[in-house]
Design a protein around this motif. Sequence first.
Motif: not given
Length: 686
Positions: A532-534, A536, A617, A621, A623-625, A530
């Motif tokens: 969007t989670r990859y 930093t 998003s 959710r 993007v956390t990466g 994913d």
Amino acid sequence: MTTDRLMALDLLVSVLTVAAWVSAGVAAAARRTRTAAALFAVALVASLVRVWSVLALAGAGWWFVQEKITLALPLLVVAGAVATALAGPRLLRAARRADAVSGDALRAPAVVVPLLGAGYAAAAGIVQTFLIGYPADPGTALLLLAVAAGAVLGTWRAMSTHVPGLRTATAATAVATVLGATLAFVPLSEETTAEGSAPGGAAAMGAMGSTSHAHSAAGDSGAEESASGLAGATRAVTDLRGPAAPPPGGTVRRFELTARTATVTLSSGRKVSAWTFNGQVPGPPLTAEEGDLVEVRLRNADITSGVTLHWHGYDVPSGEDGVPGLTQEAVPPGGEFVYRFVAAQTGTYWYHTHEVSDLGVRMGLYGTLVVTPKGTAATGLDLTLPVHTFGGVTVTGDRDQPLVRQAAPGTPVRLRLINTDNTPHRFTLGGTPYRLVAVDGTDLNGPGTLGRAGLRLAAGGRYDLAFTMPSGPALLRVDDRTDSVRLMPASGPPGAGEDTAAAGASATATTDPGAVPSADSPTADWPELDVTRYGTPAPTPFTSRNHFDRDFTLVLDRGFALTNGRPMYAHTVNGHAFPDIPTEVVGEGDLVRLTVVNRGRDTHPWHLHGHRVLVLSRDGRSVTGSPLWLDTFDVRPGEVWEVAFRAGNPGLWMNHCHNLSHADLGMMLHLAYAGVTTPFHGAHSG
Ligand code: C2O
Ligand code: CU
């Protein structure tokens, strides 16, 4: 449950509901007392489950249920209630007694008609969802009501000679049909006329007054208040061209591309009749260094439908963007066009024709564009790998067999994956740990090491993979079945890559055991990365908390619509198809948010020309990466993507699905900067 699953479940329940009501009616008419009562009970339960499934789907967003809540559900609830009140008591009574007399009572129109009527009403909802799609408007709603009412009247009339008020009811139904059809299919509003009746969307775009109307018709907020607007000087898109000379320190990179039909021989000896640039597929690879001026002279030898060059993912000046009918006319056989732009972005891109692009790109009118950072001497092995399907065969570059290369262990390797097809590809790399270092040409921040990962690449998208050549082989595979590139360890100085393409040999994996899967291990069960989670997180110039000057929502669906004047079962955006989708108008400097919603069953790789968008998003959710700047993002069924960009590249731009067959069936629109005009009148732009 995912939205996609919920949509599927809701569909299943709605079909069941129709089937149960209709068969209850049929069973009653056939005097099957017990069966009719049982089916009636099933219909009741199914209807209640349907209410639940629609409400559950509403949790994913109003876009997914608009037509269900405004039309399908009320219709089902009313018709179901009427059927229950009229037929229910008799069915129960008959089922309890179950004799011939009670069976006869069931044949009465007062039992059969309401049961069938509930079925027709339930069916109307499905028809609305599948044939007309989003959004339900008063016209289509009226039309469907009329059709359902007509069916009820017809059934009633067939069952009994006396239908009270038959004439009046028939007349009312006829009036509703005509009125509904008029509202639904005849463009009445000023907005629709502005875009729809012009020779093409592009021509209408020249008059900014009308596009402004069209824009507000889309119901987007924020546009009217925005300071950037209709006032101010106008510019023609043909004046928005690249410079004649490179910036200081840059050189001019000249290329000539001639489009022509040719028979191309793939590595296996297979022959493909293709549309080519310079007789080859893919076209010649274009490379430049950051800051160079790229000058490409396009000629057309014999592509009768015409040809252009579009620089996919490259934010060139609008006049260089290669969209026929919008930024230039398509180049006819014998004609030419010179493109010039500064290579300001580094990374992996591609070019392709934009005239009848579905056919043209499929036939081979595409090639790669790679821009390297200034002053970085190439080290190691750098492979640009456009993946394309010819006649069902996956081809990497010009090879329909694995490309085998040797590299000394320790050599830095970069694989530039480009999906030039209409549908996503899944890539896997075995035999080495690696990083996904860039997506759509933009470097990721802090990308971590990957092992057993499936990399799903959207149509039109690019992934750059980087690793150090291991002491064993490494294998790039496409869609878990086609071996694309096999790297073999070689002795010798690092970087001495030698083409041993003829070999095609498969070697035994000798990588060290551990987390890294061997080159030839099966890949089908490797989990999908994913993106969007990859990587930093890093600061971005804006976030979802910003104020947006323009806010556009694109709801993707299917439905009957006019596409270039022909009625089609189109791929629609907000219920319309090109060129009738209102143009999105922005002002220079605006911060623009696009929300793209997919309520259909197909994946839509969404692509905006001239801009990279920042993903805010997906499905609510963030993007956390690493920050993700994309030019093509895959909106899968049920997904909602929220992306944003700063409007810093004035012009007239296509905004479309990069499954080019969908674009061809209407799924494209224009994004226009206020004040930019076009002298072209073509309606196709695709
Ligand atoms: Cu790569 Cu409008 O397209
Ligand atoms: Cu699509």
